[in-house]
Design a protein around this motif. Sequence first.
Motif, short mmCIF file in Angstrom:
data_model
loop_
_atom_site.label_atom_id
_atom_site.label_comp_id
_atom_site.label_asym_id
_atom_site.label_seq_id
_atom_site.Cartn_x
_atom_site.Cartn_y
_atom_site.Cartn_z
N PRO A 262 -2.23 -8.85 -7.23
CA PRO A 262 -1.96 -8.22 -5.94
C PRO A 262 -3.22 -8.04 -5.10
CG PRO A 262 -2.12 -6.54 -7.62
CD PRO A 262 -2.27 -7.86 -8.33
N PHE A 263 -3.05 -8.02 -3.79
CA PHE A 263 -4.10 -7.59 -2.86
C PHE A 263 -3.49 -6.57 -1.92
CE2 PHE A 263 -6.33 -7.65 1.17
CZ PHE A 263 -7.63 -7.41 0.75
N LEU A 264 -4.16 -5.44 -1.78
CA LEU A 264 -3.65 -4.31 -1.00
C LEU A 264 -4.54 -4.05 0.20
CD1 LEU A 264 -1.65 -1.80 -0.93
CD2 LEU A 264 -3.43 -0.57 -2.20
N TRP A 265 -3.93 -3.76 1.37
CA TRP A 265 -4.71 -3.30 2.51
C TRP A 265 -3.89 -2.30 3.31
CZ3 TRP A 265 -2.08 -7.86 2.61
CH2 TRP A 265 -1.38 -8.22 3.77
N LYS A 266 -4.55 -1.64 4.26
CA LYS A 266 -3.91 -0.59 5.05
C LYS A 266 -4.32 -0.72 6.50
CE LYS A 266 -3.46 4.49 5.26
NZ LYS A 266 -4.02 5.77 4.76
N ASP A 267 -3.38 -0.47 7.41
CA ASP A 267 -3.68 -0.42 8.83
C ASP A 267 -2.85 0.70 9.46
OD1 ASP A 267 -1.10 -1.44 9.17
OD2 ASP A 267 -1.78 -3.49 9.51
N LYS A 268 -2.76 0.71 10.79
CA LYS A 268 -2.05 1.79 11.47
C LYS A 268 -0.56 1.83 11.15
CE LYS A 268 -5.24 1.90 15.40
NZ LYS A 268 -5.40 1.70 16.86
N ARG A 269 -0.01 0.70 10.71
CA ARG A 269 1.42 0.64 10.39
C ARG A 269 1.73 1.12 8.98
NH1 ARG A 269 2.68 -5.32 10.86
NH2 ARG A 269 0.55 -5.42 10.02
N GLY A 270 0.70 1.21 8.13
CA GLY A 270 0.92 1.63 6.76
C GLY A 270 0.21 0.70 5.79
N TYR A 271 0.78 0.58 4.60
CA TYR A 271 0.20 -0.24 3.53
C TYR A 271 0.89 -1.60 3.48
CZ TYR A 271 -1.63 4.25 1.88
OH TYR A 271 -2.27 5.46 1.79
N HIS A 272 0.12 -2.60 3.08
CA HIS A 272 0.65 -3.96 2.95
C HIS A 272 0.07 -4.57 1.67
CE1 HIS A 272 1.60 -3.40 7.22
NE2 HIS A 272 0.36 -2.97 7.33
N ALA A 273 0.83 -5.44 1.06
CA ALA A 273 0.37 -6.10 -0.15
C ALA A 273 0.87 -7.53 -0.19
CB ALA A 273 0.87 -5.35 -1.39
N ILE A 274 0.05 -8.40 -0.77
CA ILE A 274 0.50 -9.73 -1.15
C ILE A 274 0.28 -9.85 -2.65
CG2 ILE A 274 0.18 -10.88 1.06
CD1 ILE A 274 -2.54 -11.85 0.13
N PHE A 275 1.14 -10.61 -3.30
CA PHE A 275 1.01 -10.80 -4.74
C PHE A 275 1.63 -12.12 -5.16
CE2 PHE A 275 4.89 -8.36 -4.04
CZ PHE A 275 5.83 -8.99 -4.85
N LYS A 276 1.32 -12.54 -6.36
CA LYS A 276 1.81 -13.82 -6.89
C LYS A 276 3.24 -13.68 -7.40
CE LYS A 276 0.96 -17.13 -10.62
NZ LYS A 276 0.15 -17.39 -11.83
N ASP A 277 4.09 -14.54 -6.90
CA ASP A 277 5.49 -14.60 -7.32
C ASP A 277 5.56 -15.45 -8.60
OD1 ASP A 277 8.21 -14.53 -7.45
OD2 ASP A 277 8.57 -15.57 -5.57
#
Length: 367
Positions: A262-277
């Motif tokens: 996984p890779f996690l980041w945050k901005d004004k909209r909230g948290y976001h993540a990408i990960f391997k399916d």
Amino acid sequence: MCTLVSTSIVFAQKIDNLVALKQQSKNELFHKLKKAPHTPAFESEGYWVWGSSVVKGEDGKYHMFVSRFPKSLPFHPGWMVASEIVHAISDTPQGPYRFSDVALPARGAQYWDGRSTHNPRILKYKGKYYLIYMGSTHPFAEPTYAELTLSSPWCTVGRANKRIGLAVSDSPYGPWKRFDEPILKTKPNTFYSFLTSNPSPVLQEDGSVMMIFKGRAYTPNGKHSDMSLGIAYAPSIEGPYTVLNNDQPIFQVDGQGEAEDPFLWKDKRGYHAIFKDHVAKFTGERGGGVMAHSKDGIHWTVDKDPKAYSLTVEWEDGKVEKQGQLERPFLLFDENGKMTHAFFATMDGPGGFENANKSWNMVIPIQ
């Protein structure tokens, strides 16, 4: 002549299919990925190279922390017993990055991370640099290529000893102070009772940290469960870390949600993540990238158009090629919080770790 024509048609179809898929995608990452440079972001002669993390230093240079391990061992599970995190430098975010030094070398079997350091994530905060990473150890002599298999004692013990830890330095060049205890250990009767790995932290405005990570659980038959993802919180980078979803991994679908990297980041909209399916549960592509969103970091929704990246890559010269593997995503942001580059661990071959001749860290610019 017919063979050449047929090959050209297939190649053109691959390009058209990939371009069309990106154009049709509403995923905020996938359709913004540009063509990839053939020049590796980082490679190392005589070594397998894997995941990385990049930070801009006070010296104006870009500092990459990246895993490597000797090609005298098989790729899988060589990383589990002999990886080290090294430091490389570039004047530009795209690289290529030049080797500088070994940041976290082997330091002896008596340490929790004494035999392997892997999965680096670098943070910069108040004049200090923090490396969050996976470490492991084992008590055996160094294995040979033939001895190191997935069922060997080295792999069995090395896998079970995987934990998440922390190192601190005043400079990206080190020296690094490594903690003698992991910052995220295992816990009985949880989805991470067997191991913790794949850390991806976000440093928040108040200095606290939210961290997504991979866990596996012991099972009644004495083996371990599928890979699951969790969220941990700490009031400061050094901890203590508390897992916020002990009872249920995130991204479960019908009781199955095997995921990693996984890779996690945050901005004004909230948290976001990408990960391997890992098993094509979310995107339909085994090993493709999934994107998900959360307001609080605990409750997640997979994107309506979930594919964040594909193993099929379009290079700068127009060639379209499916990578043997494409893992450990890392997104680099500029000072204004804009995504600028996506980094991946990758390898050649038709797929499967045993089929590769080389691996490297690659970079794809983002529009």
